[in-house]
Design a protein around this motif. Structure first.
Motif, PDB file in Angstrom:
ATOM      1  N   ASP A  64       0.962  -1.657   0.114  1.00  0.00           N
ATOM      2  CA  ASP A  64       0.523   0.101   0.220  1.00  0.00           C
ATOM      3  C   ASP A  64       0.806   1.109   0.120  1.00  0.00           C
ATOM      4  O   ASP A  64       0.712   2.147   0.252  1.00  0.00           O
ATOM      5  CB  ASP A  64      -1.156   0.224   1.093  1.00  0.00           C
ATOM      6  N   PHE A  65       2.380   1.234  -0.596  1.00  0.00           N
ATOM      7  CA  PHE A  65       3.081   2.518  -0.535  1.00  0.00           C
ATOM      8  C   PHE A  65       1.368   3.520  -1.704  1.00  0.00           C
ATOM      9  O   PHE A  65       1.227   2.955  -2.453  1.00  0.00           O
ATOM     10  CB  PHE A  65       4.015   1.867  -1.583  1.00  0.00           C
ATOM     11  N   MET A  66       1.653   4.946  -0.987  1.00  0.00           N
ATOM     12  CA  MET A  66       1.315   5.726  -1.601  1.00  0.00           C
ATOM     13  C   MET A  66       1.770   7.418  -1.335  1.00  0.00           C
ATOM     14  O   MET A  66       2.707   7.470   0.028  1.00  0.00           O
ATOM     15  CB  MET A  66      -0.597   5.725  -1.913  1.00  0.00           C
ATOM     16  N   ARG A  67       1.933   8.073  -2.195  1.00  0.00           N
ATOM     17  CA  ARG A  67       2.461   9.163  -2.721  1.00  0.00           C
ATOM     18  C   ARG A  67       1.599  10.673  -2.035  1.00  0.00           C
ATOM     19  O   ARG A  67       1.229  10.937  -3.170  1.00  0.00           O
ATOM     20  CB  ARG A  67       3.296   9.293  -3.754  1.00  0.00           C
ATOM     21  N   HIS A  68       1.059  10.498  -0.744  1.00  0.00           N
ATOM     22  CA  HIS A  68      -0.365  11.461  -0.491  1.00  0.00           C
ATOM     23  C   HIS A  68       0.342  12.943   0.038  1.00  0.00           C
ATOM     24  O   HIS A  68      -0.572  13.613   0.350  1.00  0.00           O
ATOM     25  CB  HIS A  68      -1.124  10.701   0.430  1.00  0.00           C
ATOM     26  N   GLY A  69       1.519  12.818   0.488  1.00  0.00           N
ATOM     27  CA  GLY A  69       2.296  14.178   0.791  1.00  0.00           C
ATOM     28  C   GLY A  69       2.422  14.020   2.884  1.00  0.00           C
ATOM     29  O   GLY A  69       1.076  13.099   2.801  1.00  0.00           O
ATOM     30  N   LYS A  70       2.923  14.778   3.117  1.00  0.00           N
ATOM     31  CA  LYS A  70       3.257  15.017   4.457  1.00  0.00           C
ATOM     32  C   LYS A  70       2.952  16.363   4.981  1.00  0.00           C
ATOM     33  O   LYS A  70       3.018  17.393   4.606  1.00  0.00           O
ATOM     34  CB  LYS A  70       4.387  14.755   5.090  1.00  0.00           C
ATOM     35  N   LEU A  71       1.658  16.175   5.792  1.00  0.00           N
ATOM     36  CA  LEU A  71       1.512  17.749   6.550  1.00  0.00           C
ATOM     37  C   LEU A  71       1.878  18.353   7.450  1.00  0.00           C
ATOM     38  O   LEU A  71       1.471  17.499   8.988  1.00  0.00           O
ATOM     39  CB  LEU A  71      -0.042  17.712   6.266  1.00  0.00           C
ATOM     40  N   LYS A  72       2.334  19.331   7.466  1.00  0.00           N
ATOM     41  CA  LYS A  72       3.293  19.589   9.429  1.00  0.00           C
ATOM     42  C   LYS A  72       2.060  20.803   9.859  1.00  0.00           C
ATOM     43  O   LYS A  72       2.569  21.843   9.175  1.00  0.00           O
ATOM     44  CB  LYS A  72       4.926  19.996   8.926  1.00  0.00           C
ATOM     45  N   LEU A  73       1.789  20.334  10.995  1.00  0.00           N
ATOM     46  CA  LEU A  73       0.762  21.268  11.484  1.00  0.00           C
ATOM     47  C   LEU A  73       1.521  21.481  12.805  1.00  0.00           C
ATOM     48  O   LEU A  73       1.958  21.787  14.030  1.00  0.00           O
ATOM     49  CB  LEU A  73      -0.091  19.994  11.700  1.00  0.00           C
ATOM     50  N   ALA A  74       0.787  23.221  12.755  1.00  0.00           N
ATOM     51  CA  ALA A  74       0.748  24.534  13.831  1.00  0.00           C
ATOM     52  C   ALA A  74      -0.648  24.360  15.033  1.00  0.00           C
ATOM     53  O   ALA A  74      -1.204  24.582  14.560  1.00  0.00           O
ATOM     54  CB  ALA A  74       0.733  25.921  12.955  1.00  0.00           C
ATOM     55  N   THR A  75      -0.081  23.452  15.966  1.00  0.00           N
ATOM     56  CA  THR A  75      -0.296  23.536  17.553  1.00  0.00           C
ATOM     57  C   THR A  75      -0.817  24.964  17.806  1.00  0.00           C
ATOM     58  O   THR A  75      -1.783  25.088  18.595  1.00  0.00           O
ATOM     59  CB  THR A  75      -0.339  22.519  18.183  1.00  0.00           C
ATOM     60  N   ARG A  76      -0.517  25.176  17.571  1.00  0.00           N
ATOM     61  CA  ARG A  76       0.066  27.014  17.708  1.00  0.00           C
ATOM     62  C   ARG A  76       0.022  28.038  16.728  1.00  0.00           C
ATOM     63  O   ARG A  76       0.909  27.849  15.918  1.00  0.00           O
ATOM     64  CB  ARG A  76       1.504  27.656  19.016  1.00  0.00           C
ATOM     65  N   ALA A  77      -0.867  29.505  16.495  1.00  0.00           N
ATOM     66  CA  ALA A  77      -0.808  29.878  15.758  1.00  0.00           C
ATOM     67  C   ALA A  77       0.390  30.346  15.793  1.00  0.00           C
ATOM     68  O   ALA A  77       1.047  30.767  14.747  1.00  0.00           O
ATOM     69  CB  ALA A  77      -2.105  31.209  15.816  1.00  0.00           C
TER      70      ALA A  77
END
Ligand SMILES: Cc1cc2nc3c(=O)[nH]c(=O)nc-3n(C[C@H](O)[C@H](O)[C@H](O)COP(=O)(O)OP(=O)(O)OC[C@H]3O[C@@H](n4cnc5c(N)ncnc54)[C@H](O)[C@@H]3O)c2cc1C
Length: 430
Positions: free
Chosen positions: A117-130
């Motif tokens: 199940d290799f897939m290339r959907h990207g990585k999202l680096k998320l901000a937990t503070r503004a």
């Protein structure tokens, strides 16, 4: 809840063909994780007589089978910081080595027909503070301006909310070249491919001592089951838990084994999983002590983090599982009552500069130190070290880097609790 890795538990185990331990080989590889298996495949394809010596009863059952399932591109440290230290050209080359590494995984999956199940959907680096968004924006601008990665994009809070069902995030930085896969099934396919091409894989075979033969690359490897003489040796031992091995003590002062921990929920059902993480990417949060998560093919949530600064053990894993349960509920309150089916920990092979180290010392080749960002790089470096051992020294993207020992570090990482306290304070003050 099983105190075991979901990836190894939900994949068929690889069965090594039975061979007596060979007295002589062209190449011996110490360690049957992704680095070792990938090197074995590449070397066997070049016609070398290869033996992988793995201490555990199963291949890829340490970091390679106990990770978060992310196959991300990008450096483990901020590109701009690296560029400030070593210059744009080198930083760009190192960043691109990770793009190449994800490509290597994709190519092996395709060429060896590995069902993972290799897939290339990207990585999202998320901000937990503004206030973290500024740094993410600067990061994206710098990657674009230096022509390092044109596949990055800033997503604002509304865009993140449209694909991540959580109120916790203020936006994020999307790395579109990143991927993901089922680590257990990839490991099994990689080991099968190495074996199919002629590599011998010996599990339950811990190398206790390595002895150089003259001034050549040849070494004698001592195991409880006998001695193997190899013309070349690759150390692919990661953040090994196995001790007592003479000359590779040099590595022990350069690799810090740090525990990282993961929980996996019960299957959420296709609909609920789709609503939770609609784009099915890999996700990490911005923090020194961060979280990382993704969905599995059978719609579970894999949720990990450096819950506690300790090494992994059944007690530490269970205690960390409780901390992660709270982190999961804070991120996705709608999953607060969900059952956790798996909880495990593993050892990250951390280096001081959080970059991999690979090369040759005293006739021994080595590749390790991926610092928690190594599912792609280990596979890539296995291949690259196979080329280096075949005479192409330029194949190593990490060649020529100093690797000083870590002051005060002699083996067991006694300083981890203090480091943990420092980083959690830093996160609280930020
Ligand atoms: C909890 C956790 C989460 C992670 N999440 C991610 C992620 O999502 N994405 C990512 O990119 N990276 C992640 N990583 C890191 C990644 O898994 C590793 O960088 C990568 O798998 C390293 O592969 P390796 O083959 O070098 O080491 P390993 O997989 O650790 O293999 C080394 C092998 O050497 C064997 N060995 C050691 N000493 C001896 C000896 N003396 N004799 C014989 N055999 C020996 C060990 O038994 C082991 O099987 C994570 C790591 C952990 C622990």
């Amino acid at each position: 809840m099983k105190l075991d890795s979901y990836w190894t538990d939900s994949a068929p185990a690889f069965t090594p063909a039975v061979h007596a331990l060979p007295a002589q080989v062209d190449v011996a590889i110490v360690g049957g994780g992704f680095t070792g298996l990938s090197a074995a495949l590449a070397l066997a394809k070049r016609g070398a007589n290869v033996a992988v010596l793995e201490a555990g009863t199963r291949v890829a059952a340490e970091a390679s089978g106990r990770n978060g399932g992310h196959v991300n591109n990008g450096l483990a440290v901020d590109y701009a910081d690296v560029a400030a230290k070593v210059g744009i050209e080198k930083a760009r080359a190192w960043y691109r080595a990770y793009d190449d590494a994800v490509d290597t995984v994709a190519r092996l999956v395709r060429d060896e027909a590995i069902d993972c199940d290799f897939m290339r959907h990207g990585k999202l680096k998320l901000a937990t503070r503004a206030n973290q968004m500024g740094a993410l924006e600067r990061s994206a601008q710098r990657l674009l301006a230096d022509g390092v990665d044109t596949d990055v994009e800033i997503l604002d809070a509304a865009r993140v909310r449209s694909e991540v069902q959580s109120e916790r995030f203020h936006g994020g930085l999307l790395y579109k070249r990143s991927g993901q896969m089922h680590m257990g099934r990839f490991a099994q396919g990689l080991a099968e491919a190495a074996q199919r091409n002629g590599a011998q894989i010996h599990t339950g075979t811990m190398v206790n001592r390595i002895e150089r033969v003259g001034q050549s690359h040849a070494h004698r490897l001592h195991t409880a089951g006998g001695t193997v003489t190899a013309q070349q040796v690759l150390l692919a031992t990661g953040a090994t838990r196995h001790g007592g091995y003479g000359s590779f003590g040099w590595l022990r002062r350069r690799i810090v084994p740090i525990g990282s921990f993961i929980v996996v929920t019960e299957p959420l059902g296709a609909e609920r999983a789709q609503a939770l993480l609609a784009a099915r990417r890999t996700y990490t949060t911005v923090a020194n002590i961060h979280h990382y998560f993704r969905l599995t093919p059978d719609h579970r949530l894999v949720f990990g983090g450096r819950a506690r600064f300790s090494v992994s053990s059944p007690q530490a894993d269970a205690a960390s599982g409780e901390i992660l349960r709270a982190g999961l509920a804070e991120t996705f309150p709608q999953l607060g009552a969900v059952r956790l089916d798996y909880c495990w920990g593993g050892l990250v092979d951390m280096t001081q500069d959080r970059l991999p180290h690979a090369g040759e010392r005293n006739g021994l080749y080595y590749a390790m130190g991926y610092s928690g960002h190594g599912t792609q790089m280990s596979v890539h470096m296995g291949e690259r070290m196979a080329a280096v051992m075949n005479g192409d020294t330029r194949a190593n993207p990490w060649q020529g880097r100093d690797w000083p020992s870590i002051p005060g570090h002699f083996g067991p990482p006694w300083f981890l609790p203090a480091v943990g306290l420092y980083y959690s304070l830093k996160d609280k003050l930020a």
